[in-house]
Design an enzyme around this catalytic site. Structure first.
Site, PDB file in Angstrom:
ATOM      1  N   LYS A  42      11.607   5.613   5.686  1.00  0.00           N
ATOM      2  CA  LYS A  42      11.091   4.454   4.962  1.00  0.00           C
ATOM      3  C   LYS A  42      12.230   3.707   4.276  1.00  0.00           C
ATOM      4  O   LYS A  42      12.301   2.472   4.306  1.00  0.00           O
ATOM      5  CB  LYS A  42      10.076   4.930   3.917  1.00  0.00           C
ATOM      6  CG  LYS A  42       9.200   3.841   3.357  1.00  0.00           C
ATOM      7  CD  LYS A  42       8.019   3.588   4.266  1.00  0.00           C
ATOM      8  CE  LYS A  42       7.044   2.626   3.643  1.00  0.00           C
ATOM      9  NZ  LYS A  42       5.736   2.652   4.289  1.00  0.00           N
ATOM     10  N   TYR A  78      34.498   1.591 -13.410  1.00  0.00           N
ATOM     11  CA  TYR A  78      34.118   2.699 -14.268  1.00  0.00           C
ATOM     12  C   TYR A  78      34.793   2.507 -15.616  1.00  0.00           C
ATOM     13  O   TYR A  78      34.896   1.376 -16.105  1.00  0.00           O
ATOM     14  CB  TYR A  78      34.471   4.033 -13.589  1.00  0.00           C
ATOM     15  CG  TYR A  78      33.758   5.213 -14.196  1.00  0.00           C
ATOM     16  CD1 TYR A  78      32.374   5.211 -14.366  1.00  0.00           C
ATOM     17  CD2 TYR A  78      34.459   6.328 -14.595  1.00  0.00           C
ATOM     18  CE1 TYR A  78      31.712   6.283 -14.933  1.00  0.00           C
ATOM     19  CE2 TYR A  78      33.814   7.421 -15.160  1.00  0.00           C
ATOM     20  CZ  TYR A  78      32.444   7.388 -15.336  1.00  0.00           C
ATOM     21  OH  TYR A  78      31.800   8.451 -15.895  1.00  0.00           O
TER      22      TYR A  78
END
Length: 453
Positions: free
Chosen positions: A157, A102
């Site tokens: 999915k 970060y």
């Protein structure tokens, strides 16, 4: 089932007998609590379906000294909290790790990507990410149930993408069934993804959405209900023809259903070299000289039915070699298969109830396939879409072409070796690890970077 019973251990036998008498299968019995005044017993058993489970509960509740406290469905338990999660691929153990993952280190990477946008796929999750997008308008066999109810399907999915192709897929359920809004929403989220998988969007809206997104985006857009189904159907047909000794170009094929899947199947069959396809839908056998047809069906009719066959489905299948159903339950009478040509092929793919019961069709047809897992030859999109997107992402493709889909179908078909091929085994198992690898190589072509290990 969690049961509260009298403090008599013999009651366990009465409970298991009651379940077995109604056709249930006891998997486990556990005494969760034993006290002077009662027993708490957990019974795990298998039922045929939800109605059978309710009957088992009723019969157990009728056993003397037994009260059913609560019932848990293992399918629902599996879905508690969802089926997917986000995990970090990098360690975050100390300040140094944080400074690279970060701020401030990530700022250097972002600046580099601003200067060189072509590196976004390489330096971010975009290169391995697919958005699974739905509006909830045509979910499984449930119809228009909305985006919230569609979320478990999209999660599933996404889980399949990860399991079979190592792809990070994200369920995107949109609270709109307006074509313009859906297109704009997908366009706005597209920068974070390497591909778009459209899912369970009703026809004919799905056709326009796909076409417009393919035109506007620089990443591949694939409507699995259309093209995934078409790829696996062509793969299965390729192998069925190997079994019966017929050639694609000589076939007469009837496709039942002119929706998203039927249209895509017809398009791919024609591209593969089939010359005689008749499409049957509510209006009967579609013919290009019938100007009363809706626009989408008339367009389909004009590229099919060269013999101008008219009438009901029985008229359509008479003299045909192949029946492919992507329509509705029980529209094909098994007796009609006798009027098809010798060594007939029947794919009854409506789910959960097919156009004809596979067992009945098997009395007359040489090869039978369905969408169901409890019969041989399940035609399942899982054979296609993981490998398709793996290949697209590996090749950094910007589009999905008909040629890619033809190659994918051929790859799936030839995972089944000659010595394995028979009337009850024309498609490989979805758990065959070679399938997504073969499809990915076929899709990516010379650009393939698939790791065969």
């Amino acid at each position: 089932m969690r049961l509260h019973t009298e403090p008599d251990h013999s009651v366990i036998g009465s409970v298991t007998t009651a379940i077995a008498a109604e056709g249930g299968i006891v998997m486990a019995v556990d005494v969760a609590e034993s006290a002077n005044d009662r027993l708490v017993i957990d019974v795990t058993c298998s039922a045929i379906d939800a109605d059978h489970a309710a009957l088992l509960r009723e019969k157990v509740d009728e056993v003397d000294g037994v009260t059913v406290h609560k019932v848990s469905d293992r399918t629902f338990l599996l879905h508690i909290g969802g089926k997917i999660e986000v995990t970090s691929k990098v360690p975050l153990r100390n300040r140094d790790d944080l400074s690279m993952a970060y701020t401030p280190g990530v700022g250097r990477v972002s600046k580099a990507l601003a200067d060189n946008p072509q590196d976004v796929s390489r330096l971010t999750v975009k290169g391995n990410s697919v958005a699974v997008v739905t509006d909830g308008s045509a979910v499984l066999g449930l119809g228009n149930i909305g985006p919230g109810a569609a979320l478990p399907v999209m999660e599933g999915k996404a889980a399949l993408f990860k399991r079979f192709a190592g792809i990070d897929a994200w369920p995107i359920c949109l609270a709109s069934q307006d074509t313009d809004e859906i297109v704009r929403a997908v366009e706005m989220i597209a920068p974070g993804f390497g591909g778009i998988n459209l899912e369970d969007i009703a026809a004919p809206r799905c056709f326009e959405i796909e076409a417009r997104l393919r035109e506007s985006l620089d990443i591949p857009v694939f409507h699995d209900d259309q093209h995934g189904t078409a790829i696996v159907v062509l793969a299965a047909l390729t192998n069925a023809l190997r079994v019966v000794g017929k050639k694609l170009e000589d076939l007469r094929i009837v496709v039942s259903g002119a929706g998203a899947a039927g249209t895509a199947i017809v398009t791919l069959l024609l591209a593969a070299g089939v010359k005689d396809v008749v499409v049957w839908d509510r209006e009967g056998c579609l013919s290009g000289d019938d100007e009363s047809l809706p626009a989408a069906k008339l367009t389909l009719a004009k590229v099919t039915n060269p013999r101008k066959v008219r009438g009901d489905l029985h008229a359509g299948v008479t003299g045909a070699d192949v029946f492919i159903g992507v329509s509705a339950p029980n529209v094909l009478d098994a007796e009609w298969i006798k009027d098809m040509n010798e060594k007939a092929i029947v794919f009854a793919l409506a789910n959960p109830d097919p156009e004809v019961e596979p067992g009945d069709a098997g009395q007359y047809a040489a090869v039978v396939a369905s969408g169901r897992s409890d019969y041989p030859n399940q035609i399942n999109n899982v054979l296609a879409f993981p490998g398709v997107f793996r290949g697209l992402l590996d090749a950094r493709a910007t589009d999905v072409t008909i040629d890619m889909m033809l190659r994918a179908a051929d790859a799936i078909a030839h995972v089944v070796k000659d010595e394995e091929l028979n009337p009850t085994f024309i498609v490989p198992s979805v758990f065959n690890s070679e399938v997504p690898k073969a499809v990915a190589r076929a899709i990516a072509g010379k650009h393939a970077t698939v790791d065969d290990d």
